[in-house]
Scaffold this motif. Structure first.
Motif, PDB file in Angstrom:
ATOM      1  N   THR A  96       0.840  -1.180   0.000  1.00  0.00           N
ATOM      2  CA  THR A  96       0.000   0.000   0.000  1.00  0.00           C
ATOM      3  C   THR A  96       0.878   1.234   0.000  1.00  0.00           C
ATOM      4  OG1 THR A  96      -1.646  -1.193   1.265  1.00  0.00           O
ATOM      5  CG2 THR A  96      -1.849   1.201   1.209  1.00  0.00           C
ATOM      6  N   VAL A  98       0.756   5.493  -1.068  1.00  0.00           N
ATOM      7  CA  VAL A  98      -0.021   6.642  -1.532  1.00  0.00           C
ATOM      8  C   VAL A  98       0.687   7.243  -2.733  1.00  0.00           C
ATOM      9  CG1 VAL A  98      -0.907   8.911  -0.886  1.00  0.00           C
ATOM     10  CG2 VAL A  98      -0.860   7.065   0.796  1.00  0.00           C
ATOM     11  N   LEU A  99      -0.040   7.440  -3.786  1.00  0.00           N
ATOM     12  CA  LEU A  99       0.502   8.059  -4.988  1.00  0.00           C
ATOM     13  C   LEU A  99       0.898   9.504  -4.674  1.00  0.00           C
ATOM     14  CD1 LEU A  99       0.882   7.241  -7.969  1.00  0.00           C
ATOM     15  CD2 LEU A  99      -1.361   8.214  -8.413  1.00  0.00           C
ATOM     16  N   VAL A 104      -0.247  12.588  -9.116  1.00  0.00           N
ATOM     17  CA  VAL A 104      -1.701  12.716  -9.253  1.00  0.00           C
ATOM     18  C   VAL A 104      -2.012  13.936 -10.120  1.00  0.00           C
ATOM     19  CG1 VAL A 104      -3.875  13.174  -8.041  1.00  0.00           C
ATOM     20  CG2 VAL A 104      -2.227  11.567  -7.076  1.00  0.00           C
ATOM     21  N   LYS A 117      -6.624   6.169 -11.140  1.00  0.00           N
ATOM     22  CA  LYS A 117      -6.911   4.867 -10.531  1.00  0.00           C
ATOM     23  C   LYS A 117      -5.963   3.792 -11.080  1.00  0.00           C
ATOM     24  CE  LYS A 117     -10.750   1.808  -9.450  1.00  0.00           C
ATOM     25  NZ  LYS A 117     -12.183   1.573  -9.549  1.00  0.00           N
ATOM     26  N   GLN A 120      -2.416   4.445  -9.698  1.00  0.00           N
ATOM     27  CA  GLN A 120      -2.344   4.021  -8.292  1.00  0.00           C
ATOM     28  C   GLN A 120      -2.176   2.504  -8.189  1.00  0.00           C
ATOM     29  OE1 GLN A 120      -2.383   5.686  -5.043  1.00  0.00           O
ATOM     30  NE2 GLN A 120      -1.737   3.596  -4.628  1.00  0.00           N
ATOM     31  N   GLN A 121      -2.896   1.770  -9.010  1.00  0.00           N
ATOM     32  CA  GLN A 121      -2.808   0.308  -8.989  1.00  0.00           C
ATOM     33  C   GLN A 121      -1.394  -0.158  -9.372  1.00  0.00           C
ATOM     34  OE1 GLN A 121      -4.783  -2.023  -7.889  1.00  0.00           O
ATOM     35  NE2 GLN A 121      -3.635  -3.768  -8.658  1.00  0.00           N
ATOM     36  N   TRP A 123       1.366   1.690  -9.236  1.00  0.00           N
ATOM     37  CA  TRP A 123       2.283   2.217  -8.211  1.00  0.00           C
ATOM     38  C   TRP A 123       2.420   1.221  -7.049  1.00  0.00           C
ATOM     39  CZ3 TRP A 123       5.468   6.376  -7.601  1.00  0.00           C
ATOM     40  CH2 TRP A 123       5.857   6.721  -6.295  1.00  0.00           C
ATOM     41  N   SER A 124       1.304   0.648  -6.621  1.00  0.00           N
ATOM     42  CA  SER A 124       1.312  -0.272  -5.485  1.00  0.00           C
ATOM     43  C   SER A 124       1.600  -1.714  -5.886  1.00  0.00           C
ATOM     44  CB  SER A 124      -0.041  -0.215  -4.758  1.00  0.00           C
ATOM     45  OG  SER A 124      -0.219   1.045  -4.171  1.00  0.00           O
TER      46      SER A 124
END
Length: 183
Positions: A96, A98-99, A104, A117, A120-121, A123-124
């Motif tokens: 987990t 945070v972007l 962003v 979205k 973010q997916q 990135w994690s």
């Protein structure tokens, strides 16, 4: 942070130079980065320390380390994501993170629906080659294609990575110039 300061190996922080403390803080960050890149047994713990802002009681928090060094925490996070791409690391366990707001904002200015979205997916989950069921309603192929053209993500085979700004010519690439607004 006060408790973590006591854990520095310098015997008495009031008797040492700021440079010695900086060296130790750099060593702490370096230990976690090497843990991640070497895929050591504690790599998930280090990923969460650096990306998810978790630390043990009495241990320096990642943002505390960056504050002491006067480095923006997201700068190292973004650079590490780029290193995941360079080394083609694949993470089977999603962490987990945070972007960073700068990403962003950069992605949002592209006006590509659902792009934040998707970013973010990835990135994690660096090196992912698929998306969870909840992404079925999103045209991920189109979003990925647009983000790749913009250099936000890099693709190697089926694997996707957030590079923030993929270099057009990797031979003459100075990564820090791409992110100099963090200075």
């Amino acid at each position: 942070m006060l408790a973590a300061t006591r854990n520095l190996s310098v015997s008495h922080t009031k008797d040492c130079s700021y440079e010695e403390i900086e060296d130790q803080v750099i060593a702490i960050i370096r230990k976690h980065v090497l843990n991640i890149l070497s895929r050591g047994k504690l790599h998930m713990e280090s990923l969460n320390w650096l990306f998810a802002r978790s630390s043990r009681p009495g241990e320096f928090d990642y943002t505390d380390c960056c504050d002491l060094l006067d480095v923006h925490p997201d700068l190292i996070r973004i650079r590490l994501q780029y290193e995941f791409y360079r080394q083609q690391l694949v993470f089977t366990d999603k962490f987990t993170g945070v972007l960073p707001p700068v990403l962003v904002d950069e992605v949002a200015t592209l006006h590509i629906q659902d792009s934040v979205k998707v970013v973010q997916q990835i990135w994690s989950n660096p090196g992912t080659d698929s998306f969870p069921e909840e992404f079925k309603k999103i045209d991920t192929v189109k979003v990925i294609e647009c983000l790749s053209l913009e250099g936000i993500i890099a693709i190697n085979g089926e694997r996707m990575y957030i590079t923030g700004r993929t270099p057009k010519n990797p031979q003459n690439f100075n990564w820090s110039r791409y992110w100099n607004f963090y200075d």
